[in-house]
Design an enzyme around this catalytic site. Structure first.
Site, PDB file in Angstrom:
ATOM      1  N   ARG A  65       0.726  -1.182   0.079  1.00 35.19           N
ATOM      2  CA  ARG A  65       0.122   0.001   0.000  1.00 35.19           C
ATOM      3  C   ARG A  65       0.810   1.178   0.207  1.00 35.19           C
ATOM      4  O   ARG A  65       2.165   1.009   0.122  1.00 35.19           O
ATOM      5  CB  ARG A  65      -1.021   0.007   1.173  1.00 35.19           C
ATOM      6  CG  ARG A  65      -0.497  -0.468   2.490  1.00 35.19           C
ATOM      7  CD  ARG A  65       0.714   0.086   3.348  1.00 35.19           C
ATOM      8  NE  ARG A  65       0.456   1.296   3.096  1.00 35.19           N
ATOM      9  CZ  ARG A  65       1.364   2.319   3.617  1.00 35.19           C
ATOM     10  NH1 ARG A  65       2.586   1.977   3.358  1.00 35.19           N
ATOM     11  NH2 ARG A  65       1.186   3.471   3.665  1.00 35.19           N
ATOM     12  N   GLY A  66       0.209   2.138   0.009  1.00 33.67           N
ATOM     13  CA  GLY A  66       1.155   3.745  -0.124  1.00 33.67           C
ATOM     14  C   GLY A  66       1.077   3.940  -1.685  1.00 33.67           C
ATOM     15  O   GLY A  66       1.425   3.113  -2.541  1.00 33.67           O
ATOM     16  N   ARG A 105      -7.296  -0.106  -6.805  1.00 35.64           N
ATOM     17  CA  ARG A 105      -7.663   0.939  -5.644  1.00 35.64           C
ATOM     18  C   ARG A 105      -7.914   2.624  -6.454  1.00 35.64           C
ATOM     19  O   ARG A 105      -6.955   2.660  -7.292  1.00 35.64           O
ATOM     20  CB  ARG A 105      -6.377   1.132  -4.578  1.00 35.64           C
ATOM     21  CG  ARG A 105      -6.265  -0.043  -3.908  1.00 35.64           C
ATOM     22  CD  ARG A 105      -5.449   0.162  -2.714  1.00 35.64           C
ATOM     23  NE  ARG A 105      -5.947   1.036  -1.572  1.00 35.64           N
ATOM     24  CZ  ARG A 105      -5.383   1.504  -0.627  1.00 35.64           C
ATOM     25  NH1 ARG A 105      -4.067   1.196  -0.491  1.00 35.64           N
ATOM     26  NH2 ARG A 105      -5.776   2.153   0.214  1.00 35.64           N
ATOM     27  N   ASP A 253      -1.904  11.199  -1.640  1.00 33.28           N
ATOM     28  CA  ASP A 253      -2.284  10.058  -2.699  1.00 33.28           C
ATOM     29  C   ASP A 253      -2.454  10.597  -3.991  1.00 33.28           C
ATOM     30  O   ASP A 253      -2.535  10.153  -4.909  1.00 33.28           O
ATOM     31  CB  ASP A 253      -3.252   9.278  -2.100  1.00 33.28           C
ATOM     32  CG  ASP A 253      -3.015   8.333  -1.120  1.00 33.28           C
ATOM     33  OD1 ASP A 253      -2.564   8.668  -0.027  1.00 33.28           O
ATOM     34  OD2 ASP A 253      -2.605   6.969  -1.541  1.00 33.28           O
ATOM     35  N   ASN A 263      -5.032  12.487   1.391  1.00 35.57           N
ATOM     36  CA  ASN A 263      -4.250  11.665   1.852  1.00 35.57           C
ATOM     37  C   ASN A 263      -4.851  10.824   2.835  1.00 35.57           C
ATOM     38  O   ASN A 263      -6.025  10.946   2.971  1.00 35.57           O
ATOM     39  CB  ASN A 263      -3.033  12.348   2.578  1.00 35.57           C
ATOM     40  CG  ASN A 263      -1.921  11.501   2.945  1.00 35.57           C
ATOM     41  OD1 ASN A 263      -1.441  10.781   2.384  1.00 35.57           O
ATOM     42  ND2 ASN A 263      -1.408  11.888   4.339  1.00 35.57           N
TER      43      ASN A 263
HETATM   44  O1  MRU Z   1      -4.278   3.288   2.472  1.00 32.60           O
HETATM   45  P1  MRU Z   1      -2.844   3.596   2.239  1.00 32.60           P
HETATM   46  O2  MRU Z   1      -2.014   2.917   3.216  1.00 32.60           O
HETATM   47  O3  MRU Z   1      -2.516   2.860   0.800  1.00 32.60           O
HETATM   48  O4  MRU Z   1      -2.469   4.792   2.336  1.00 32.60           O
HETATM   49  C1  MRU Z   1      -1.289   5.350   2.486  1.00 32.60           C
HETATM   50  C2  MRU Z   1      -1.223   7.054   2.327  1.00 32.60           C
HETATM   51  O5  MRU Z   1      -2.472   7.424   2.600  1.00 32.60           O
HETATM   52  C3  MRU Z   1       0.048   7.506   2.410  1.00 32.60           C
HETATM   53  O6  MRU Z   1       0.047   8.477   3.242  1.00 32.60           O
HETATM   54  C4  MRU Z   1       0.337   8.060   0.763  1.00 32.60           C
HETATM   55  O7  MRU Z   1      -0.146   7.038  -0.140  1.00 32.60           O
HETATM   56  C5  MRU Z   1       1.474   8.672   0.647  1.00 32.60           C
HETATM   57  S1  MRU Z   1       2.747   7.348   0.590  1.00 32.60           S
HETATM   58  C6  MRU Z   1       4.127   8.067   0.013  1.00 32.60           C
END
Ligand code: MRU
Length: 356
Positions: A65-66, A105, A253, A263
């Site tokens: 994720r991220g 996603r 994001d 985000n």
């Molecule tokens: O649901 P996730 O864990 O994928 O969400 C991740 C985030 O919101 C992070 O802060 C974002 O992707 C930045 S990652 C460099």
């Protein structure tokens, strides 16, 4: 008892530049290894994917994720798909694989961005011999990975330069090596500030309900010997008031053309608190997160996640059966609350993103 599974790379040879990596492509391009972030911090286990369907599942199921990390993983998925598609239906196969990956996603634009780059190459080289196509797709996917690490390192330097000596930072979610190709966006700035001797302490919001801060950010920073204190999300205002936090740094994001920032859910609240206390609120993100085609934050699709994440902690039920829950994965911080957006192309006021 069988020995723990070892990743098939030597220390120091990952593209992430670290001992661990959120994702790597096998040297022959036949498999992607994806660190299972659901099992951290207790276990370091890599999932081996040999089909694009398996890669898509790692993104859908939060193995990885991220925003930047899911883009790079998707590119590795397309490298695997390109190797498998040896016939004349190459382009159609790559288009199907792309659709599958992009649907996993919706909020992080890096996913569609990386898939778009790979699909562009697929269109260009569709009539080349199959081995050449596969090699080129694997090379592009690895370049996307390498570029992201380089972007994180550049953001780290630019972000650290903004911070004064003795900084105490608050971060939300995980925008670190695990969320990127390596080094991290927000945590890249934290790492660079620590290396420059500017960092006093880091507070990490636990980040309800998925706990990326408690499980992942704390693990990463502890691995690097950077002092980190985990707090619940509800403690952020108190800690900014009483524990000397001098700035907030988060990832993103998707950044809309007007500088609004999507985000992890809870980021908007932290930005409001930072503004109330007059401390800077920084966003660090690679240019691949900037989506100039999306005019404002209102136009960003917010992923709604399974109620189970809220109603249960592991297998334990916390909320009475039948009670309604709402579980948006992200929120949008208005540009007016963002002090600066740190990218590898420079540091910008949110209203002054180039190219808008
Ligand atoms: O649901 P996730 O864990 O994928 O969400 C991740 C985030 O919101 C992070 O802060 C974002 O992707 C930045 S990652 C460099």
């Amino acid at each position: 008892m069988s020995p723990p599974w070892q990743p098939p790379w030597k220390a120091g040879s990952t593209l992430s530049g670290s001992r661990y990596s959120a994702m790597e492509l096998a040297p022959d391009g036949a498999a992607a290894f994806v660190l299972d972030q659901r099992r951290l911090p207790l276990e370091e286990h890599y999932v081996t994917c040999t089909t694009v369907e398996e890669v898509a599942a790692t993104i859908r199921d939060m193995v990885v994720r991220g925003a930047p990390a899911i883009g790079i993983t998707a590119a590795y998925g397309l490298a695997i798909a390109a190797r498998a598609a040896t016939g004349a239906d190459y382009l159609a196969a790559l288009e199907r694989a792309s659709e599958l990956l992009v649907a996993t996603r919706p909020t992080a634009v890096n996913l569609a961005w990386a898939v778009g780059r790979c699909l562009g190459l697929a269109r260009e080289h569709a009539s080349s011999p199959a081995p050449a196509r596969a090699a080129e797709m694997a090379e592009l996917a690895r370049s996307i990975h390498r570029e992201d690490v380089a972007a994180c390192r550049a953001m780290g330097e630019l972000g650290a330069a903004l911070l004064p000596q003795g900084s105490t930072l608050l971060t939300h979610c995980n925008a670190g090596a695990l969320a990127t190709g390596g080094f991290g966006t927000a945590l890249g700035v934290v790492r660079a500030a620590a290396a420059a001797g500017k960092l006093t302490a880091v507070f990490a919001d636990e980040t309800r309900p998925y706990l990326q801060g408690a499980r992942l950010t704390a693990w990463e920073l502890a691995e690097d010997g950077i002092p980190v204190t985990v707090i619940t999300d509800g403690m952020a205002a108190h800690c900014i008031d009483r524990r000397g936090i001098t700035a907030v740094i988060v990832g993103a994001d998707r950044i809309a053309a007007n500088g609004d920032v999507a985000n992890k859910i809870g980021t908007y609240g932290v930005a409001c608190i930072a503004r109330h206390h007059g401390i800077p609120f920084y966003v660090a993100a690679p240019w691949s997160t900037v989506d100039l085609a999306t005019p404002t934050g209102r136009d960003i699709v917010i992923e709604e996640r399974a109620p189970h994440e809220l109603t249960h902690l592991g297998d334990r039920q916390l909320v009475a059966s039948g009670v309604a829950v709402y579980n948006p994965g992200f929120d949008v911080t208005p540009a007016s609350l963002v002090t600066a957006i740190i990218t590898e192309r420079g540091v910008f006021a949110p209203a002054d993103l180039p190219g808008r």
